[in-house]
Design an enzyme around this catalytic site. Structure first.
Site, short mmCIF file in Angstrom:
data_model
loop_
_atom_site.label_atom_id
_atom_site.label_comp_id
_atom_site.label_asym_id
_atom_site.label_seq_id
_atom_site.Cartn_x
_atom_site.Cartn_y
_atom_site.Cartn_z
N ASP A 44 0.84 -1.20 0.00
CA ASP A 44 0.00 0.00 0.00
C ASP A 44 0.88 1.25 0.00
O ASP A 44 0.37 2.37 -0.07
CB ASP A 44 -1.01 0.00 1.15
CG ASP A 44 -0.37 -0.05 2.52
OD1 ASP A 44 0.88 -0.15 2.60
OD2 ASP A 44 -1.11 0.00 3.53
N SER A 45 2.21 1.06 -0.01
CA SER A 45 3.13 2.17 -0.25
C SER A 45 2.88 2.77 -1.62
O SER A 45 3.42 3.84 -1.93
CB SER A 45 4.59 1.68 -0.15
OG SER A 45 4.80 0.56 -0.98
N ASP A 83 -1.01 -6.23 -0.38
CA ASP A 83 -1.31 -5.61 0.92
C ASP A 83 -2.81 -5.42 1.11
O ASP A 83 -3.51 -5.00 0.18
CB ASP A 83 -0.66 -4.23 0.98
CG ASP A 83 0.47 -4.16 1.99
OD1 ASP A 83 0.57 -5.04 2.86
OD2 ASP A 83 1.26 -3.20 1.90
N LYS A 113 -1.00 -9.50 2.79
CA LYS A 113 -0.26 -9.02 3.96
C LYS A 113 -1.12 -8.03 4.73
O LYS A 113 -1.84 -7.23 4.13
CB LYS A 113 1.05 -8.34 3.54
CG LYS A 113 1.84 -7.74 4.72
CD LYS A 113 3.22 -7.29 4.34
CE LYS A 113 3.31 -5.92 3.75
NZ LYS A 113 2.77 -4.82 4.57
N GLU A 115 -1.11 -5.55 8.58
CA GLU A 115 -0.25 -4.97 9.61
C GLU A 115 -0.82 -5.21 11.00
O GLU A 115 -2.04 -5.17 11.19
CB GLU A 115 -0.11 -3.46 9.40
CG GLU A 115 0.54 -3.10 8.08
CD GLU A 115 0.70 -1.59 7.89
OE1 GLU A 115 0.36 -0.81 8.81
OE2 GLU A 115 1.17 -1.19 6.81
N GLU A 182 9.63 -4.10 10.20
CA GLU A 182 9.99 -2.78 9.64
C GLU A 182 10.53 -1.86 10.72
O GLU A 182 9.91 -1.69 11.79
CB GLU A 182 8.76 -2.15 8.96
CG GLU A 182 9.08 -0.77 8.37
CD GLU A 182 8.03 -0.24 7.41
OE1 GLU A 182 7.06 -0.97 7.09
OE2 GLU A 182 8.18 0.93 6.98
#
Ligand code: KIV
Length: 275
Positions: A44-45, A83, A113, A115, A182
């Protein structure tokens, strides 16, 4: 040979390092695959590097599906992880399973993925039970930037370091097949990597992780708005692209492009009839 969850697990067991990069488009994904990268994350970057947003919070499921499917179409060997964007899994287990399913069906992901630590374990359990591999992500989790108060290294004091170790173990117990670490101190990431049996993929987490990931625009020198300490520039493609754009601009304005070699012809007898 397609890289799968089993490949990643075997690589950890054999002590082979896993290479991952982000990607968001078909052409770049083909180049990453040709280079032999093990896994691509459609992160999602993309909110930052593709859409120019200040953070990842506004990225939608539709964005992830569009960019994810473009990457998946290019990847025959590379494992494609997509993501789950902000608020696509936090509300409930049902919401998480539904949206993970969309990323697999519509985005053609090989895994998803998400978070978070202990708080997202029910979601990881349910998504995994649906047959969808889940990669976890702890340490600095950009979707929680407002809660963290900025992009800060995580786990520097004993309490937070212990919490990260426990989170990593809980992600493994919940069924995650791998996890991103991270912005975690290198020695703490190495401890976590030894304590869990699934691969750890580091970004700003030192060389003790089982694999590494970088945002491709960062490592190629294509995104220069800001550069985190952990980014190594493997090329300066941004400078090369600007030079090429400049040359094109000059040639168009000078009338030297297009020349004969880049133009199409028409037969003289056809042409004569047009005058
Ligand atoms: O979105 C992303 O690119 C990521 C990586 C930084 C791991 O989550």
């Amino acid at each position: 040979m397609k890289n799968t969850v089993a490949t990643f697990q075997k690589m950890k067991e054999n002590g082979e390092k896993i290479s991952m990069l982000t990607c968001y488009d078909y052409s770049t994904a083909k180049l990453e695959e040709a280079a032999g990268i093990n896994g691509i994350l459609v992160g999602d970057s993309l909110g930052n590097v593709m859409l120019g947003l200040p953070d990842t919070l506004s990225v939608t499921m539709e964005d992830m599906i569009t960019y994810g499917h473009a990457v998946a179409r290019a990847c025959h060997n590379t494992m494609v992880v997509i993501d789950m964007p902000f608020m696509s899994y936090q509300e409930s287990v049902e919401q998480a399973v539904h949206n993970a399913g969309r990323l697999m069906k519509e985005g053609r992901a090989n895994a998803v993925k998400l978070e978070g630590g202990a708080s997202v374990c029910p979601q990881i359990k349910a998504i995994t039970a649906a047959g969808i591999p889940v990669m976890g992500h702890i340490g600095l989790t950009p979707q929680s930037i407002n809660a963290f108060g900025g992009n800060k290294v995580q786990g520097k004091n004993e309490e937070r370091a212990r919490e990260l170790i426990e989170d990593a173990q809980k992600l493994e117990a919940a069924g995650a097949y791998a996890m991103v670490l991270e912005c975690v101190p290198a020695k703490l990431a190495a401890i976590i990597s030894k304590k869990v049996h699934i691969p750890t993929i580091g970004i700003g987490a030192g060389d003790g992780c089982d694999g590494q990931i970088l945002v491709y625009q960062d490592m190629l020198g294509l995104f220069t708005d800001y550069t985190p300490k952990f980014v190594k520039r493997f090329a300066t493609l941004g400078e090369q692209m600007t030079a090429a754009f400049k040359k094109y601009d000059e040639e168009v304005k000078a009338g030297t492009f297009p020349d004969e070699a880049h133009s199409f012809t028409i037969a003289d007898d056809v042409l004569e009839k047009l005058y």
